[in-house]
Design a protein around this motif. Structure first.
Motif, PDB file in Angstrom:
ATOM      1  N   LEU A  84       0.826  -1.213   0.000  1.00  0.00           N
ATOM      2  CA  LEU A  84       0.000   0.000   0.000  1.00  0.00           C
ATOM      3  C   LEU A  84       0.859   1.262   0.000  1.00  0.00           C
ATOM      4  N   ILE A  85       1.942   1.233   0.759  1.00  0.00           N
ATOM      5  CA  ILE A  85       2.843   2.391   0.783  1.00  0.00           C
ATOM      6  C   ILE A  85       3.443   2.592  -0.606  1.00  0.00           C
ATOM      7  N   GLU A  86       3.837   1.489  -1.235  1.00  0.00           N
ATOM      8  CA  GLU A  86       4.410   1.588  -2.585  1.00  0.00           C
ATOM      9  C   GLU A  86       3.393   2.125  -3.593  1.00  0.00           C
ATOM     10  N   ALA A  87       2.116   1.852  -3.321  1.00  0.00           N
ATOM     11  CA  ALA A  87       1.075   2.359  -4.231  1.00  0.00           C
ATOM     12  C   ALA A  87       0.581   3.750  -3.802  1.00  0.00           C
ATOM     13  N   ASN A  88       1.345   4.382  -2.879  1.00  0.00           N
ATOM     14  CA  ASN A  88       1.064   5.766  -2.439  1.00  0.00           C
ATOM     15  C   ASN A  88      -0.173   5.956  -1.578  1.00  0.00           C
ATOM     16  N   TYR A  89      -0.653   4.885  -0.949  1.00  0.00           N
ATOM     17  CA  TYR A  89      -1.762   5.057  -0.006  1.00  0.00           C
ATOM     18  C   TYR A  89      -1.203   5.606   1.303  1.00  0.00           C
TER      19      TYR A  89
END
Ligand code: DC
Length: 228
Positions: free
Chosen positions: A166-171
């Motif tokens: 999720l962090i990698e997907a900018n969430y």
């Protein structure tokens, strides 16, 4: 010519099901269907139409609206990926949010909605040469699948994996939020009355904690290959 089969992969969330299913589909030239994305798209529709929120859920209105909800997968030539579409719009970028994740298990408890999803899943998977992942694929959707896997891993590891994704997907999300969402969904997925998450008697159960993705892919292929 090889025998085209149906491969079912079930298990708790963030055990690596979809990553492995995608890898295997590419290798075997099979169609991959992410049934969780379909429940997430349905949840997004319910949120957009104000049928569900933190404090209320009008399941009847959503059921009545089924004829207006079209969920399928379409190929995106820009990123070479199949993406889930809701009424012909790609919703891939919106379905992993915490808002959807926190409400999807509630949507997934409703028998009428599940019946409709299974109908669509049967249609999408009507040609063999399919890998479908989810919670009830080997038990309800394709009980005659030639091969069934059930993947599991420790809660801590699953939360770490999902958090990283999720962090990698900018969430914008904290680790604790991810952890409590996974606990909530485990609980709802396992204890619901309709099609709960359970191990099919003929499933191959794999605990994924101590393996790399390459090792897991090899392991799954070693069970699949003799069936092809
Ligand atoms: O695979 P996922 O975490 O994206 O799935 C989201 C939710 O959808 C999951 O918490 C339970 C529900 N689901 C389900 O009930 N049955 C399926 N076959 C797939 C997903």
């Amino acid at each position: 010519m090889s025998n085209k089969i149906i491969i079912a992969i079930d298990g708790t969330s963030s055990t690596g099901k979809s990553t492995l299913a995608k890898r295997l589909a590419k290798k075997l030239k099979y169609l991959y269907i992410d049934s969780g994305a379909m429940y997430r798209a349905l949840t997004l529709y319910a949120i957009q139409n104000k049928y569900i929120s933190k404090s209320h859920f009008d399941s009847q209105k959503l059921i009545e609206d089924i004829p207006n909800i079209h969920i399928d997968f379409q190929y995106n030539q820009q990123n070479n990926k199949y993406e889930v579409h809701l009424n012909n719009n790609s919703v891939e970028k919106h379905i992993r949010s915490l808002k959807v994740s926190n409400l999807v298990s509630q949507i997934a408890t409703v028998g009428e909605l599940r019946k409709h999803m299974v109908k669509v899943q049967h249609f999408l998977g009507s040609k063999n040469g399919v890998i479908m992942d989810g919670r009830d694929i080997g038990t309800v959707v394709f009980p005659n699948a030639e091969i069934k896997f059930y993947l599991d891993a420790s809660l801590e590891l699953r939360a770490k994996r999902r958090y990283k994704e999720l962090i990698e997907a900018n969430y914008k999300i904290s680790f604790d939020e991810v952890l409590s969402n996974i606990k909530l969904r485990d609980n709802q997925d396992i204890n619901r009355k309709n099609s709960p998450l359970k191990i099919a008697p003929d499933s191959i159960v794999i605990k994924t904690d101590s393996f790399t993705l390459d090792e897991l892919e090899e392991k799954l292929l070693s069970y699949i290959s003799p069936k092809l």
